[in-house]
Structure formats: C-alpha cells, structure tokens
Write an enzyme that holds these catalytic residues in place. Structure first.
Site: not given
Ligand code: PLP
Length: 383
Positions: A68-69, A146, A196-197, A233, A320
């Site tokens: 997500g980041t 979140n 995904a996580h 990759t 997070c």
């Molecule tokens: N966006 C939201 C709303 C999240 O809760 C998170 C959680 O970590 C992220 C982005 C970041 O995703 P990732 O951990 O896959 O980088």
C-alpha cells in the site's frame, strides 16, 4: 494469544501459504520466454484478472507494487504532473501524508467532522477556490480509516473533484478491500491503492489501479515491467498469495455482518462497564471489523500492555506505526484533545476471529479498567 489487530495485518490464510509455497517452488521469471517464465507470467496475469474482477475494473488497469505504501507513493508522484496542487484529507495514512509532503506541488488539507467524515461543504469551497484560480487539484482521500474504520464518501468526493475543479482523485482503499463492497468504476476515482496483508495475504504486495488512459510517471524505472509503470521483477510468489487471499474473500459473504454484530455487543459491553468510554466515529458508517475507543486518562499504552499480558493483541494510536508512540493525527483531526487521543486503543477483527475472542478481550479490558478506576466489583464473565 487472541489476535485483534487485523487492521495492522491480518493472519496469513492457509491457502495463501500454499499458493506462495507452490509459486516459490516453480521459479521462473515472468519476463523469460521459456516455459518456466511463461508459467510465472501466467501466475501474475491470472492474479491480475482475479484482482480486477474483485474491485470492478479491467486487468490492464492493475499495477502490482510492494504494498500500500508504494501504491500511494506511485499514485501521488506518478500523477502529480497532471495537476497544480495536491489536496489530502487530514486523516490519511502516514504513507500518503509523507508522500504528499515530500513533493514540489503546493499542498492543502481538508478536514473531517467529529465523526471523522470528510466535510463535503468545506471541500467543495476549497475546490471552487482552486477552480477559480485555474488550478487543477490531485485529491487523495482514503476509502476507510485504518484507526477508526470510518468510511468516507469517496464516490461523492470523486464527483465533486471532477465536476467542480476538473481534478484527479486517488483513493487509498487499503482498509476497504474485502471489508466493504467496492468497485473502482462505481467509485469513479482515477487511482486506487490496495494491499494484500490486510486481507490475509502476504505483507509486501499491493497494487495500484490506474484509470485507463491516464499516463503515470514511474517511481521505479528499469526493465519496464508492469507496462512500464513499475519496473522490477514481479514478486510472483507474493502476487500468487494475494490472489489466493482474494479468492478466499469470495467464501466470506456473511463475515462483515457477523463481525458487525459482535462488535455491537462488544461496544455495548464497554459502555455498560465504563460509562465514560468514548467510541470514535460511532455515529458514522464504519467498517464492521473496527472499533476505536478511549476512556479519558486511561492511556492507550497501558491498555495495550495490560491486554497483552492478558493474552490479547490490540493496537494503540496509529497502529501501522506501532512501536512509536505518537499522538494520533486522525483522532486530533476529529477534535479529540491530547488526553482523549492518547487514551485510544483499536480492536480490529477478521477472517479468523470468533465471538469468544471478543468476549475474552472484553473481560480482560474490564479488569484493567476496574484496577485503574480503583473499583472493586464482581468481574465480567468471559462469555
Ligand atoms: N494505507 C492504509 C490505510 C493502511 O492502513 C496501511 C497499513 O499499513 C497502508 C496504507 C500501508 O500499506 P502497506 O503496509 O502495504 O505498505
């Protein structure tokens, strides 16, 4: 240990482990032309189809990322060239706030009400001002928060941004995936981030959906993978695990309703036990799996520790970034003062949660509350 921290990361599903193991054992590079490479390409493309179907789009619009980041960063940096100003909500995830803050474009923020819901009238005014100055905004607003689970009116926001200011809209849908029905097309956004996580897939895999025809400047350049949008990759095993997690969601039609009912019972119990308990976003639409609550003065940190000692894993503040104890910008934006914001904890459930998990968490929490409040009364039963 009872795990109630799904919004931080969900337990990896058994079928995901199986899919990852299978893909790792079959080690082709998807860019290779030989049979093993073609098999790996097949895994990636079939996952792309599964993801696209799940979120109401076509496979060509899906770019796999490392999570997500990265998807949030790619969305903002990659589309910034089309716009003159960035607008982000005050409750965005740190990855959006940090990416937005590091860019050259002017940055403005828009706020939320006491329930954590975007103030549409104020946003409309900001968009009109932008349009009046002839500036085109890139607006980033999350689908679900979140920390609180509050769901934002993203479709309405996308309409406003397009109609009022001719801008682009990105939504961070990382917490919405698998928890609420969502469709890229129906939301009407231009870019959408996924991970995904949060659904029982592996950490380190995500995706950015980009509206067909919208050029994107890559953040990672090189071999030109992912239609040139994201070189490197592909993480074939991770992508296979993502697809397996998405497929598992299909068998969970009633889960949100179930989790919502259990959460309602859990929150009733909190309120009955601790009348001073505040539940954030209680009057808004929320993800059924999330409750964020506080008793003013009962610090989030000590609650997390007490629950941990009692065998229950939850988060305080912005989970997070667990481990760093900072005041939640989300709760502050909702008007919580320092004491209230630092007293918040988040309980979040998911595919492997049982009602008993929540009952036991409530019992451990009630004991901790009573010790703190100096009360001595018969303890809540676990059931
Ligand atoms: N966006 C939201 C709303 C999240 O809760 C998170 C959680 O970590 C992220 C982005 C970041 O995703 P990732 O951990 O896959 O980088």
């Amino acid at each position: 240990m009872i795990y109630l921290d799904y919004n931080a990361t969900a337990p990896v599903r058994p079928q995901v482990i199986e899919a990852i193991t299978g893909a790792l054992a079959d080690h082709g590079n998807p860019s290779s032309v030989h049979g093993m490479g073609r098999r790996a390409r097949g895994v990636v493309e079939s996952a792309r189809e599964i993801l696209a179907a799940m979120v109401g789009t076509v496979p060509e619009t899906v770019t796999f990322t490392s999570g997500g980041t990265e998807a949030n960063t790619l969305a903002l940096r990659g589309a910034a060239g089309h716009c003159d100003v960035l607008m982000v909500s005050e409750v965005e995830h740190d990855s959006v706030l940090a990416a937005a803050g590091a860019m050259d474009l002017p940055l403005t923020r828009f706020g939320v009400d006491r329930n954590g819901v975007i103030d549409l009238a104020a946003l409309d005014d900001q968009l009109s001002a932008c349009a009046g100055e002839g500036r085109r905004p890139l607006v980033s607003v999350m689908l679900a928060n979140n920390e609180t689970g509050v769901i934002e009116p993203v479709a309405e926001i996308a309409r406003l941004v397009h109609d009022v200011a001719g801008g682009l809209v990105h939504t961070d849908a990382v917490q919405g995936l698998g928890k609420i029905p969502m469709s890229f097309c129906a939301l009407g956004v231009d870019l959408m981030s996924l991970s995904a996580h949060k659904i029982g897939g592996p950490p380190g895999v995500g995706a950015l959906v980009v509206r067909d025809g919208l050029p994107l400047v890559p953040v990672l350049a090189g071999g030109g993978q992912e239609r040139g949008r994201r070189s490197g990759t592909e993480n074939v095993a991770g992508i296979a695990g993502f697809a397996a997690a998405l497929e598992a969601l299909e068998g969970e039609a009633g889960l949100a309703e179930q989790l919502g009912a259990w959460r309602a019972a859990f929150e009733d119990r909190l309120r009955a036990w601790a009348p001073d308990c505040v539940i954030f976003g209680a009057d808004a639409d929320r993800l059924a799996n999330t409750t964020c609550f506080a008793v003013p003065g009962l610090t989030g940190e000590t609650q997390v520790m007490a629950l941990d000692l009692g065998g229950v894993a939850v988060s305080s503040g912005a989970a997070c970034s667990s481990g760093k104890v900072t005041r939640s910008h989300v709760l502050s934006a909702m008007g919580a003062d320092d004491v209230l914001a630092s007293s918040a904890i988040r309980v979040s459930t998911g595919w492997n949660t049982s009602k008993d998990d929540l009952d036991r968490a409530a019992a451990v929490w009630s004991r901790h509350y009573d010790r703190w409040a100096g009360r001595n009364r018969p303890q809540a039963a676990a059931g």
